[in-house]
Structures are given as structure tokens and as C-alpha cells.
Motif scaffolding. Sequence first.
Motif, PDB file in Angstrom:
ATOM      1  N   ASN A   1      -1.224  -4.999  -9.220  1.00 15.41           N
ATOM      2  CA  ASN A   1      -0.017  -5.819  -9.367  1.00 15.41           C
ATOM      3  C   ASN A   1       1.101  -5.340  -8.444  1.00 15.41           C
ATOM      4  OD1 ASN A   1      -1.175  -7.502 -11.249  1.00 15.41           O
ATOM      5  ND2 ASN A   1      -0.304  -6.449 -13.012  1.00 15.41           N
ATOM      6  N   GLU A   2       1.063  -4.064  -8.076  1.00 15.51           N
ATOM      7  CA  GLU A   2       2.064  -3.493  -7.168  1.00 15.51           C
ATOM      8  C   GLU A   2       1.642  -3.641  -5.701  1.00 15.51           C
ATOM      9  OE1 GLU A   2       5.140  -2.118  -7.789  1.00 15.51           O
ATOM     10  OE2 GLU A   2       4.871  -2.827  -9.840  1.00 15.51           O
ATOM     11  N   GLY A   3       0.486  -4.281  -5.488  1.00 16.53           N
ATOM     12  CA  GLY A   3       0.052  -4.548  -4.120  1.00 16.53           C
ATOM     13  C   GLY A   3      -0.918  -3.542  -3.527  1.00 16.53           C
ATOM     14  N   PHE A   4      -1.377  -2.600  -4.335  1.00 14.89           N
ATOM     15  CA  PHE A   4      -2.345  -1.625  -3.836  1.00 14.89           C
ATOM     16  C   PHE A   4      -3.756  -2.196  -3.889  1.00 14.89           C
ATOM     17  CE2 PHE A   4       1.121   1.234  -5.031  1.00 14.89           C
ATOM     18  CZ  PHE A   4       1.163   2.072  -3.932  1.00 14.89           C
TER      19      PHE A   4
ATOM     20  N   CYS B   1      -7.252   4.323  -4.268  1.00 15.63           N
ATOM     21  CA  CYS B   1      -6.344   3.352  -3.647  1.00 15.63           C
ATOM     22  C   CYS B   1      -6.403   3.521  -2.141  1.00 15.63           C
ATOM     23  CB  CYS B   1      -4.917   3.565  -4.124  1.00 15.63           C
ATOM     24  SG  CYS B   1      -4.717   3.210  -5.864  1.00 15.63           S
ATOM     25  N   TYR B   2      -6.510   2.412  -1.435  1.00 14.75           N
ATOM     26  CA  TYR B   2      -6.653   2.441   0.017  1.00 14.75           C
ATOM     27  C   TYR B   2      -5.398   1.866   0.659  1.00 14.75           C
ATOM     28  CZ  TYR B   2     -11.314   2.673  -1.901  1.00 14.75           C
ATOM     29  OH  TYR B   2     -12.397   3.025  -2.663  1.00 14.75           O
TER      30      TYR B   2
ATOM     31  N   ILE C   1       4.235   7.615  -1.425  1.00 18.31           N
ATOM     32  CA  ILE C   1       3.160   6.819  -2.047  1.00 18.31           C
ATOM     33  C   ILE C   1       2.544   7.593  -3.207  1.00 18.31           C
ATOM     34  CG2 ILE C   1       0.834   5.872  -1.697  1.00 18.31           C
ATOM     35  CD1 ILE C   1       1.795   4.964   1.093  1.00 18.31           C
ATOM     36  N   GLN C   2       2.344   8.898  -3.037  1.00 19.76           N
ATOM     37  CA  GLN C   2       1.786   9.696  -4.135  1.00 19.76           C
ATOM     38  C   GLN C   2       2.713   9.669  -5.353  1.00 19.76           C
ATOM     39  OE1 GLN C   2      -0.664  13.372  -3.003  1.00 19.76           O
ATOM     40  NE2 GLN C   2       0.884  13.260  -1.411  1.00 19.76           N
TER      41      GLN C   2
ATOM     42  N   LEU D   1       3.369   5.164 -11.598  1.00 18.68           N
ATOM     43  CA  LEU D   1       2.737   3.958 -12.137  1.00 18.68           C
ATOM     44  C   LEU D   1       1.566   4.280 -13.069  1.00 18.68           C
ATOM     45  CD1 LEU D   1       2.757   1.759  -8.914  1.00 18.68           C
ATOM     46  CD2 LEU D   1       4.071   1.323 -11.000  1.00 18.68           C
ATOM     47  N   SER D   2       0.869   5.390 -12.827  1.00 17.08           N
ATOM     48  CA  SER D   2      -0.324   5.709 -13.625  1.00 17.08           C
ATOM     49  C   SER D   2      -0.016   6.615 -14.817  1.00 17.08           C
ATOM     50  CB  SER D   2      -1.404   6.340 -12.744  1.00 17.08           C
ATOM     51  OG  SER D   2      -0.933   7.518 -12.139  1.00 17.08           O
ATOM     52  N   GLU D   3       1.159   7.250 -14.809  1.00 15.25           N
ATOM     53  CA  GLU D   3       1.534   8.181 -15.877  1.00 15.25           C
ATOM     54  C   GLU D   3       1.486   7.581 -17.282  1.00 15.25           C
ATOM     55  OE1 GLU D   3       4.480  11.886 -15.267  1.00 15.25           O
ATOM     56  OE2 GLU D   3       5.476   9.952 -15.488  1.00 15.25           O
TER      57      GLU D   3
END
Length: 106
Positions: free
Chosen positions: A49-52, A69-70, A83-84, A90-92
Motif C-alpha cells: 500500500n506504501e508502494g513497495f 522488498c525490492y 528506507i530501512q 511500517l512493520s513494527e
Amino acid sequence: MKFPKDEDGQVLKMLYKEGVDFNKPQNVDFFVAVPDKMKGESVLKTLKNEGFECEIEQDEETEEWTCYCYVKMLLVYEDIVNIQKQLNDLSEPYEGYIDGWGVMTG
């Protein structure tokens, strides 16, 4: 070329020594560790959803789940760090965390 003395800087230095062209965008793989398939799929959906561009896989030996993620980008230290941080934030909520990055060489 000078690189910061942290882990990200060391990886960039190694890539530079291997002859990776820092003037051309590279395919950078970011690894997000997730606790299980269900949370991994939630992370995957959020990141997409964030474009990754991402996919989730389970390691057959360790049985650990990772969301890959690429990102096609120039190898700029600040951009990689940012980015990290974004992926980590976002994943936390799903107990995920950034677990490194890499570039395929050779």
C-alpha cells in the motif's frame, strides 16, 4: 570514496570495492523479519500500500518468515538508511523489523 563507519557504510564500501557502479540505479533487496505468516501477510499488504514491491517467504531450514522488498535506486547511504527506517516503522505494529539489505553482484 568515503563511507560511514556503521554496518550500512561497510556494506556500501564492500560493494564499491567489488566494482558496483554507484552512478547507476541498483536493485536493492531490503529484508523485513516477521514472526509468522499471518503477521507477514499484514506487513506485506501495508508495504505494498506504501508502494513497495514485496514478497513473503519462509526459510526452509530456520522456518523464519521474511518479507523481501525490492527497490531500484542509487546506492546513497542516506536513502538506504531512510528506507530501512520507513520499513521498520511500517512493520513494527506487526512485530516485524528491518533485518538488513543487499545488492546482487557478479
